[in-house]
Scaffold this motif. Structure first.
Motif, mmCIF file in Angstrom:
data_model
loop_
_atom_site.group_PDB
_atom_site.id
_atom_site.type_symbol
_atom_site.label_atom_id
_atom_site.label_comp_id
_atom_site.label_asym_id
_atom_site.label_seq_id
_atom_site.Cartn_x
_atom_site.Cartn_y
_atom_site.Cartn_z
ATOM 1 N N ASN A 169 0.939 -1.612 -0.024
ATOM 2 C CA ASN A 169 0.012 0.222 -0.283
ATOM 3 C C ASN A 169 0.472 1.348 -0.177
ATOM 4 N N ARG A 171 1.351 3.366 -1.828
ATOM 5 C CA ARG A 171 0.466 4.349 -2.244
ATOM 6 C C ARG A 171 -0.207 5.425 -1.622
ATOM 7 N N ASP A 172 -0.686 5.137 -0.757
ATOM 8 C CA ASP A 172 -1.356 5.613 0.838
ATOM 9 C C ASP A 172 0.047 6.852 1.381
ATOM 10 N N TYR A 173 1.428 6.305 1.046
ATOM 11 C CA TYR A 173 1.836 7.508 1.497
ATOM 12 C C TYR A 173 2.576 8.748 0.849
ATOM 13 N N GLN A 175 1.412 11.320 -1.945
ATOM 14 C CA GLN A 175 0.305 12.459 -2.864
ATOM 15 C C GLN A 175 -0.160 12.012 -3.973
ATOM 16 N N LYS A 182 -5.443 9.555 -9.641
ATOM 17 C CA LYS A 182 -5.478 8.559 -8.758
ATOM 18 C C LYS A 182 -5.365 7.240 -8.778
ATOM 19 N N THR A 184 -5.389 4.609 -6.186
ATOM 20 C CA THR A 184 -6.293 4.090 -5.352
ATOM 21 C C THR A 184 -7.476 4.846 -4.634
ATOM 22 N N GLU A 185 -8.614 5.094 -4.318
ATOM 23 C CA GLU A 185 -9.489 5.545 -3.292
ATOM 24 C C GLU A 185 -8.189 6.071 -1.763
ATOM 25 N N THR A 186 -7.579 5.979 -1.933
ATOM 26 C CA THR A 186 -6.802 5.754 -0.673
ATOM 27 C C THR A 186 -5.148 6.815 -0.756
ATOM 28 N N ASP A 187 -5.215 6.995 -2.068
ATOM 29 C CA ASP A 187 -4.130 7.500 -2.354
ATOM 30 C C ASP A 187 -3.599 8.780 -2.410
ATOM 31 N N THR A 189 -3.091 8.984 1.286
ATOM 32 C CA THR A 189 -3.631 9.653 2.722
ATOM 33 C C THR A 189 -2.724 9.689 3.991
ATOM 34 N N LEU A 190 -2.402 8.925 3.875
ATOM 35 C CA LEU A 190 -0.855 9.090 5.114
ATOM 36 C C LEU A 190 0.226 9.960 4.584
#
Length: 526
Positions: A169, A171-173, A175, A182, A184-187, A189-190
């Protein structure tokens, strides 16, 4: 005697004073260790204060006006001869790990780039890159990452490595993608949340939640060590370019590095009232809080490159500098791991090691942040450490002028090869050994900053003076670096400095003639 290994370690956008041996505010024990192994050259200069031009100069030994990648957003032609091409022919294993930036983030009919979208995120492409696309700029082995910190243009072999090592995951870390798409939907978020202002590179929260072990600094260090081990196991001498991405903004880094430095301990630059009174118009316009640079903008082709900090508080600058220092110390940690690996393999005494940066950085000096087309020492002067095993006085400090254009020809001589006719730089090996008088008495810095020629300048640096001329303009700059090391008083139109200006003009003309390459031998009279 076996051929000498060559290890080039670079950072990105590192101010020349950010070494522990020069600055007690920062901790760089391993760069200090490297300085103790060789020489700390305190007057190293880049050929251009931006990434692509200088990086292309490092591998070609040519100035940007010759190799063609004259500014950001241009491409170094893949057919230009490089130091890697010469060393490969001599039996070296050649490797680039980290940042390349020889090509733009945009691919067009006129400029095909593999360092752009959508290819950046095509991980299947990067998994097979070394099998199908090398040698690439003279490197047999290439492992790349393009992003800085949490920027969205992340991918290439770095993303492959994160997935293979247990961070699917990733991509979550980061921008959202630079092109606005994007994955993923969570791209993102961290990733630290973005902020409008106070300037390029700031984040609302500068502590990055990305686990330290998955940071590209750890990846660059690990893959550098692997490349050296693999070459040694194959019985080949190596040329490894270990190309770190930090401390280039955005300002964010994981713990424990994010809290390593107290902002209250930081000393940052500032604008001095009146210092632009006799400076060219582009400098004066940086005091415009709206960023309106009129005719000096870049014709709509991306950021104009000026980063004023009008309205940025001293506290905000200190917080940015504390993170900037943490990014350097994190990188220093992995440089130490690399030096340890050389010791473990018994190769330290057979390896030429150079550390430098592609250009410098502003944190408030002259009212500026980041970088741009101005040729203050803050952005054209770089840290420069060179260790030639068993051939120089150790722990030495030298004010001999160095330029990154000379790296490639120096590496050729260290490898026992003759000079390459297409290179404009000259070997500094004897200077690094301390066995000869300084090879250089000047450095040239170019900057053709935008396509309209609105800011097209050239600088000559000597032991005392710095002269800058602008194409098609009556203005210029002359600084007496001996009397005015902080470059606050432009003497270009000062009658008291008329003789010095005239002498520097003639020196610039002669220096320009000296660097003219002759890539083809003359074999006949006609």
């Amino acid at each position: 005697m076996p051929p000498m290994n060559i290890l080039l370690i670079t950072s990105d956008q590192q101010h020349w004073t950010t070494l522990g041996v020069l600055n007690d505010k920062i901790k760089t024990p391993n760069l200090d260790r490297l300085a103790a192994m060789g020489t700390n050259f305190t007057r190293g200069y880049c050929p251009n204060p931006t990434c692509t031009p200088t990086r292309a100069s490092i591998i070609t030994g040519q100035y940007p006006s010759t190799h063609g990648a004259f500014t950001l957003g241009t491409k170094l032609d893949e057919n230009v001869p490089t130091i890697g091409d010469h060393l490969r022919k001599a039996g070296y294993a050649t490797t680039l790990v980290g940042k390349a930036h020889f090509q733009p983030l945009l691919s067009t009919d006129d400029c095909e780039s593999v360092e752009c979208y959508p290819m950046l995120r095509d991980l299947d492409f990067w998994k097979t890159f070394n099998d199908e696309h090398t040698p690439w700029y003279g490197f047999d082995r290439v492992e790349l990452a393009r992003n800085h910190a949490d920027e969205g243009h992340v991918g290439q072999q770095y993303a492959v490595w994160m997935e293979e090592n247990g961070l699917p995951n990733w991509r979550d870390y980061f921008q959202p993608r630079h092109d606005g798409i994007k994955d993923t939907e969570t791209d993102g978020t961290l990733a630290p949340p973005l902020v409008d202002g106070p300037g390029y590179g700031w984040r609302k929260d500068m502590t990055w939640k990305l686990p330290e072990e998955f940071h590209y600094t750890a990846w660059t260090g690990q893959r550098t060590i692997a490349a050296m081990r693999d070459a040694h196991a194959a019985g080949k001498p190596f040329f490894v370019w270990s190309s770190y991405h930090d401390p280039h903004p955005p300002y964010c880094v994981p713990e424990p590095w994010a809290s390593m430095y107290n902002p209250e301990d930081m000393e940052v630059g500032k604008f001095v009232d009146g210092e632009f009174d006799h400076m060219p118009p582009p400098h004066q316009l940086t005091r415009d809080a709206n960023g309106d640079f009129g005719p000096y903008n870049q014709d709509g082709k991306g950021n104009h490159g000026y980063h004023p900090h009008v309205g940025v508080s001293e506290q905000e600058l200190k917080e940015a500098q504390a993170i900037y220092y943490g990014m350097i110390s994190f990188m220093d940690h992995w440089i130490g791991q690399t030096l340890d690996a050389l010791d473990e393999m018994g190769l330290t005494d057979q390896t030429l090691i150079v550390f430098t940066s592609d250009h410098g950085h502003f944190v408030g000096e002259h009212g500026l942040v980041a970088k741009g087309p101005f040729h203050y020492d803050d952005v054209i002067r770089v840290p420069f450490l060179a260790a030639v095993p068993g051939q120089q006085k150790t722990g030495n400090t030298s004010a001999d002028i160095q330029t990154l254009v000379d790296l490639a020809p120096t590496f050729l001589e260290a490898a026992g090869l003759g000079p390459a006719r297409e290179m404009q730089g000259v070997s500094q090996l004897d200077s690094w050994r301390g066995t000869a008088e300084p090879t250089r008495d000047h450095a040239i810095v170019e900057n053709h900053h935008n396509a309209s020629d609105a800011v097209h300048l050239r600088t000559l640096v000597t032991d005392r003076y710095k002269l800058t001329v602008y194409r098609g303009r009556d203005w210029g700059e002359l600084f007496d670096m001996q009397e005015d090391p902080h470059e606050l008083h432009n003497r270009y139109d000062d009658p008291a400095y008329a003789e010095a200006r005239s002498a520097m003009m003639m020196k610039l003309i002669q220096a320009d003639l000296e660097r003219e390459p002759a890539p083809q031998p003359r074999v006949a009279g006609a």
